[in-house]
Design an enzyme around this catalytic site. Structure first.
Site, PDB file in Angstrom:
ATOM      1  N   ASP A 187       0.838  11.164  17.552  1.00 20.82           N
ATOM      2  CA  ASP A 187       0.795  12.325  18.446  1.00 20.82           C
ATOM      3  C   ASP A 187       0.771  13.648  17.679  1.00 20.82           C
ATOM      4  OD1 ASP A 187       0.755  10.608  20.517  1.00 20.82           O
ATOM      5  OD2 ASP A 187       2.864  10.856  21.088  1.00 20.82           O
ATOM      6  N   GLU A 217       3.912   9.684   7.891  1.00 22.72           N
ATOM      7  CA  GLU A 217       2.770  10.516   7.470  1.00 22.72           C
ATOM      8  C   GLU A 217       2.170  11.264   8.659  1.00 22.72           C
ATOM      9  OE1 GLU A 217       1.534  11.173   4.589  1.00 22.72           O
ATOM     10  OE2 GLU A 217       2.656   9.785   3.333  1.00 22.72           O
ATOM     11  N   GLY A 223      10.790  12.921  -1.122  1.00 24.36           N
ATOM     12  CA  GLY A 223      11.775  13.163  -0.073  1.00 24.36           C
ATOM     13  C   GLY A 223      11.502  14.443   0.690  1.00 24.36           C
ATOM     14  N   ILE A 226      13.186   7.383   3.117  1.00 23.16           N
ATOM     15  CA  ILE A 226      12.419   7.657   1.905  1.00 23.16           C
ATOM     16  C   ILE A 226      11.987   6.349   1.231  1.00 23.16           C
ATOM     17  CG2 ILE A 226      12.364   8.899  -0.302  1.00 23.16           C
ATOM     18  CD1 ILE A 226      12.659  10.612   2.376  1.00 23.16           C
ATOM     19  N   ARG A 263       0.840  -1.198   0.000  1.00 21.60           N
ATOM     20  CA  ARG A 263       0.000   0.000   0.000  1.00 21.60           C
ATOM     21  C   ARG A 263       0.878   1.253   0.000  1.00 21.60           C
ATOM     22  NH1 ARG A 263       0.216   3.765   2.697  1.00 21.60           N
ATOM     23  NH2 ARG A 263      -0.079   2.779   4.708  1.00 21.60           N
TER      24      ARG A 263
HETATM   25  C1  LIG Z   1       9.112   2.922   6.895  1.00 21.27           C
HETATM   26  C2  LIG Z   1       9.082   4.411   6.782  1.00 21.27           C
HETATM   27  C3  LIG Z   1       8.895   5.009   5.547  1.00 21.27           C
HETATM   28  C4  LIG Z   1       8.923   6.393   5.411  1.00 21.27           C
HETATM   29  N1  LIG Z   1       8.767   6.953   4.162  1.00 21.27           N
HETATM   30  C5  LIG Z   1       8.927   8.299   4.015  1.00 21.27           C
HETATM   31  C6  LIG Z   1       8.904   8.912   2.727  1.00 21.27           C
HETATM   32  O1  LIG Z   1       8.678   8.221   1.704  1.00 21.27           O
HETATM   33  N2  LIG Z   1       9.128  10.226   2.603  1.00 21.27           N
HETATM   34  C7  LIG Z   1       9.376  11.014   3.692  1.00 21.27           C
HETATM   35  O2  LIG Z   1       9.608  12.211   3.524  1.00 21.27           O
HETATM   36  N3  LIG Z   1       9.391  10.474   4.943  1.00 21.27           N
HETATM   37  C8  LIG Z   1       9.184   9.148   5.131  1.00 21.27           C
HETATM   38  N4  LIG Z   1       9.223   8.585   6.396  1.00 21.27           N
HETATM   39  C9  LIG Z   1       9.568   9.433   7.533  1.00 21.27           C
HETATM   40  C10 LIG Z   1       8.403   9.722   8.472  1.00 21.27           C
HETATM   41  O3  LIG Z   1       7.487  10.579   7.889  1.00 21.27           O
HETATM   42  C11 LIG Z   1       8.976  10.245   9.787  1.00 21.27           C
HETATM   43  O4  LIG Z   1       9.610   9.159  10.425  1.00 21.27           O
HETATM   44  C12 LIG Z   1       7.929  10.857  10.686  1.00 21.27           C
HETATM   45  O5  LIG Z   1       7.501  12.076  10.176  1.00 21.27           O
HETATM   46  C13 LIG Z   1       8.429  11.036  12.123  1.00 21.27           C
HETATM   47  O6  LIG Z   1       9.657  11.691  12.118  1.00 21.27           O
HETATM   48  P1  LIG Z   1      10.866  11.116  12.997  1.00 21.27           P
HETATM   49  O7  LIG Z   1      11.018   9.691  12.704  1.00 21.27           O
HETATM   50  O8  LIG Z   1      12.035  11.993  12.753  1.00 21.27           O
HETATM   51  O9  LIG Z   1      10.396  11.240  14.470  1.00 21.27           O
HETATM   52  P2  LIG Z   1      10.453  12.539  15.391  1.00 21.27           P
HETATM   53  O10 LIG Z   1       9.864  13.691  14.710  1.00 21.27           O
HETATM   54  O11 LIG Z   1      11.815  12.684  15.945  1.00 21.27           O
HETATM   55  O12 LIG Z   1       9.473  12.104  16.534  1.00 21.27           O
HETATM   56  C14 LIG Z   1       9.859  11.184  17.578  1.00 21.27           C
HETATM   57  C15 LIG Z   1       8.754  11.149  18.618  1.00 21.27           C
HETATM   58  O13 LIG Z   1       8.541  12.416  19.174  1.00 21.27           O
HETATM   59  C16 LIG Z   1       7.194  12.813  19.038  1.00 21.27           C
HETATM   60  N5  LIG Z   1       7.125  14.255  18.822  1.00 21.27           N
HETATM   61  C17 LIG Z   1       7.799  14.995  17.911  1.00 21.27           C
HETATM   62  N6  LIG Z   1       7.434  16.294  18.008  1.00 21.27           N
HETATM   63  C18 LIG Z   1       6.512  16.367  18.996  1.00 21.27           C
HETATM   64  C19 LIG Z   1       5.762  17.443  19.569  1.00 21.27           C
HETATM   65  N7  LIG Z   1       5.831  18.693  19.138  1.00 21.27           N
HETATM   66  N8  LIG Z   1       4.930  17.141  20.580  1.00 21.27           N
HETATM   67  C20 LIG Z   1       4.788  15.878  21.021  1.00 21.27           C
HETATM   68  N9  LIG Z   1       5.468  14.832  20.521  1.00 21.27           N
HETATM   69  C21 LIG Z   1       6.324  15.086  19.518  1.00 21.27           C
HETATM   70  C22 LIG Z   1       6.680  12.049  17.875  1.00 21.27           C
HETATM   71  O14 LIG Z   1       5.268  11.889  17.928  1.00 21.27           O
HETATM   72  C23 LIG Z   1       7.403  10.727  18.022  1.00 21.27           C
HETATM   73  O15 LIG Z   1       6.719   9.910  18.936  1.00 21.27           O
HETATM   74  C24 LIG Z   1       9.145   7.195   6.559  1.00 21.27           C
HETATM   75  C25 LIG Z   1       9.296   6.584   7.795  1.00 21.27           C
HETATM   76  C26 LIG Z   1       9.271   5.217   7.924  1.00 21.27           C
HETATM   77  C27 LIG Z   1       9.437   4.598   9.275  1.00 21.27           C
END
Ligand SMILES: Cc1cc2nc3c(=O)[nH]c(=O)nc-3n(C[C@H](O)[C@H](O)[C@H](O)COP(=O)(O)OP(=O)(O)OC[C@H]3O[C@@H](n4cnc5c(N)ncnc54)[C@H](O)[C@@H]3O)c2cc1C
Lengths: 253, 394
Positions: free
Chosen positions: B371, B367, B133, B166, B93
């Site tokens: 939270d 996505e 990205g 990505i 998906r």
């Molecule tokens: C398998 C996979 C595929 C992906 N594919 C893509 C893609 O194709 N393109 C793309 O651009 N990205 C992609 N992503 C990235 C994804 O969108 C990010 O991992 C996501 O946005 C969370 O960012 P982070 O992992 O840096 O976590 P962080 O932002 O560091 O968050 C870590 C934790 O802190 C919490 N947190 C952060 N800020 C706050 C706040 N203000 N208040 C309360 N809690 C908070 C979050 O909820 C989370 O629990 C992918 C991720 C995965 C795992």
């Protein structure tokens, strides 16, 4: 080439079976419906004939309201038009009655070839299309696993016992009853599904003769568990087991 | 046992015959082409790339859009496709979501005619694969802080920076890359093989294993001027793309949940423990099953209403947030309960449950994490944005 495909909508046996209160048939409101498996191969075969030789594929079914779903699916797969023989009691009809209805569709379309499945997964009589061929007084072939059309003739492969294949030639028009596995049916693409909306489904009614066969009841046979211990050294036990599986249970060849 | 859907409230009668046909066609595809191979791909950590052309033939890439002779499906039909694909695997998906919502959508919405003419037909058939990205090593939930830059150099743009996590990164023919410029955040098309652009796959994943996740690196990567998406200006553009994808996830997650529920239900009816009774006859097990079907049903109602609003043009991003947040959470809880019901069998891939359970962890995070969606809805209903830590002044 005018190709006519007969399909039947049946209960999806892989899903679940719920019987009607009178136990004479499945409960059509509870059981999900689908196109009979062999008929799916018949549709595909018809589409391939058309793709190779040109022409038009008409798909026909006998059934109630829900049967339009089966026709829509066939149209989505690529059939050009559909005929819905309206018969709300389709499920109690025997092969003869169904074949009589089908005959009237054939007379209307005057096809060069009629393709259908060898049997339906619900009743499994496997006789309907054969009776149709005899009513029309045209040749037919059952359990067809290969089909080529050349110079107005059909060259067919038929599945026989013990893994043998029979090759034969029959004149057209004919009724070809295909077996699952003759081809790989395609999926209905989104484009096909959208185009199907614009394709015609003609509803017709036919005269239906009385049944000659009546279903009295459908039931699940009581299963009894019998355990048999095979005695002897491993080699003898293995031999007896193979023997039993082959001869008594007939689950291996 | 064949998957026949979960429809406690008879919602099938709320959708059109055509929508059912579309759903069933995708269901058949998943049963025939995905189910038999997916556990193997999942184990090996590979994406079943050979499915791409078949998905293209079915017409699933870009299905909700009308331009370029695309199918122009209703929001419900599109949602149902996502549901069925994710019933197969969240990775599958994700693949289709990225292609449709994160690559074709920005091209169609923000792209030039030349960009669209060249890429849309190729993306629709699967001849070309795309990726999106936005996320960076230091900026996930807060993509606005991104460090990737693009600066003008004559008739070219020079991109520098790193994108992480990505989906499809290393297999993509075209990457939609978001970067900071003097005029704010802009989107760029970077083709595979452009000098200065390299990818590296993320290894060691325990979730979404049947999907490729890569790091993209740009070192003085030059792309022609006309590779900028002319109409994408500011962070709002990538967020609009995410809204499209999140809408699909609200439906997709239910697919995973429905399969976990059905497997657990069948298992509970056939597994006997204590006095040779099916475990389904025990009250504690029933409670779990009832919880599952209730939450799935509520999720379906939510998804269906989002679809209706989307078709009427009344769907706002905070509505989508509720769909993504709730339904992915439901899938996560349902997968966990299903795993419990399967006992030891719940931890092996003879059953699809553990795979779904692990996959959902990614879906829960990407996505917009659960939270973050809480904060989006929270801001909408209270008027107070709570993303940044509270200021010291009080
Ligand atoms: C398998 C996979 C595929 C992906 N594919 C893509 C893609 O194709 N393109 C793309 O651009 N990205 C992609 N992503 C990235 C994804 O969108 C990010 O991992 C996501 O946005 C969370 O960012 P982070 O992992 O840096 O976590 P962080 O932002 O560091 O968050 C870590 C934790 O802190 C919490 N947190 C952060 N800020 C706050 C706040 N203000 N208040 C309360 N809690 C908070 C979050 O909820 C989370 O629990 C992918 C991720 C995965 C795992």
């Amino acid at each position: 080439m005018k190709i006519l495909v007969f399909i039947k909508q049946v209960g999806d046996v892989e899903a679940r079976i719920v019987l009607r209160e009178d136990k004479k048939w499945i409960n059509l409101n509870e059981v999900p419906m689908k196109i009979n498996e062999n008929d799916q191969f018949a549709i595909e075969e018809a589409l391939r004939i058309k793709e190779k030789h040109g022409g038009e594929v008409t798909v026909a079914t006998i059934g109630g309201n829900k049967a339009t779903d089966a026709l829509r699916k066939a149209l989505a797969l690529g059939a050009d038009k559909a005929i819905h023989v309206e018969d709300n009691e389709w499920y109690i009809r025997d092969s003869y009655a169904l074949a009589k209805s089908m005959e009237q569709v054939v007379n209307r379309i005057e096809p060069d070839i009629i393709v259908t499945g060898s049997q339906s997964s619900d009743l499994g009589w496997g006789t309907t299309a054969t009776i149709l061929a005899s009513l029309l007084d045209i040749p037919h072939a059952w359990l067809v696993i290969g089909l080529q059309i050349e110079n107005g003739k059909a060259f067919i492969d038929r599945e026989m016992e013990a893994g043998m294949i029979e090759k034969s030639e029959i004149s057209l028009p004919a009724v070809i009853e295909v077996q699952a596995g003759i081809n790989t049916p395609r999926y209905a693409s989104l484009r096909g599904i959208m185009q199907a909306k614009k394709k015609p489904i003609e509803k017709i009614s036919v005269t239906i003769p009385d049944n000659r066969v009546e279903i009295l009841k459908i039931f699940e046979p009581k299963t009894t568990t019998q355990v048999e211990f095979l005695e002897g050294d491993p080699e003898t036990v293995a031999k007896t087991l193979i023997e039993k599986l082959r001869k008594e249970e007939r689950v291996i060849e | 046992m064949k998957f026949t859907g979960v429809d406690f409230l008879g919602l099938d009668s709320e959708i059109t015959a055509e929508e059912r046909l579309i759903r069933d066609s995708v269901r058949e595809f998943v049963d025939r082409e995905v189910k038999p191979i997916i556990e193997d791909y999942h184990r090996q950590g590979k994406f079943p790339l050979h499915l791409t052309s078949k998905i293209g033939e079915l017409g699933l890439f870009g299905a909700p859009f009308k331009e370029y002779n695309l199918p122009g499906l209703s929001a419900t039909a599109y949602g149902l496709i996502m549901q069925e694909l994710e019933r197969g695997d969240s990775g599958l998906r994700s693949f289709v979501s990225v292609q449709s919502a994160l690559v074709m959508y920005p091209l169609l919405t923000f792209g030039s005619k030349e960009q669209k003419d060249y890429w849309i037909p190729k993306l629709a058939t699967g001849e070309a694969i795309g990726c999106f990205g936005l996320t960076e090593p230091g900026y996930g939930s807060n993509p606005g802080g991104m460090l990737t830059t693009a600066r003008r150099k004559g008739k070219k743009w020079v991109i520098n920076g790193t994108k992480q996590w990505i989906t499809n990164g290393s297999i993509a023919d075209i990457a939609v890359i978001w970067a900071k410029t003097e005029e704010g955040i802009r989107g760029f098309l970077v083709e595979k093989g452009t000098p200065g652009f390299t990818t590296r796959d993320q290894h060691g994943k325990f979730s979404l294993r049947a999907s490729i996740t890569s790091e993209l690196s740009f070192i003085d990567c030059e792309v022609p001027e006309e590779n900028m998406l002319p109409k994408a200006k500011g962070l709002k553009a990538p967020l609009m793309c995410l809204s499209q994808a999140r809408y699909g996830i609200a439906w997709g997650a239910l697919g995973a949940a429905m399969e976990c529920y059905q497997v657990a239900l069948e298992y509970a009816k056939t597994r006997h423990q204590f006095c040779n009774t099916p475990i389904a006859a025990h009250q504690l097990v029933q409670e779990k099953l009832v919880w599952m079907i209730t939450e799935i049903t509520k999720g379906q109602l939510l998804a269906l209403q989002l679809a209706r609003m989307k078709d009427k043009g009344r769907l706002a991003f905070y509505h989508i947030s509720m769909g993504k947040r709730n339904n992915v959470w439901v899938a996560r809880e349902v997968a966990k309960l299903a795993r419990e019901i399967l006992g030891a069998n719940g931890i092996v891939d003879d059953y699809p449950v553990i795979r779904h359970m692990l996959n959902i962890e990614s879906v829960y995070t990407y996505e917009g994490t659960h939270d973050i969606h809480t904060l989006i809805i929270g801001e909408h209903i209270t008027g107070f944005p709570a993303f940044n830590p509270p200021k010291e002044s009080c």
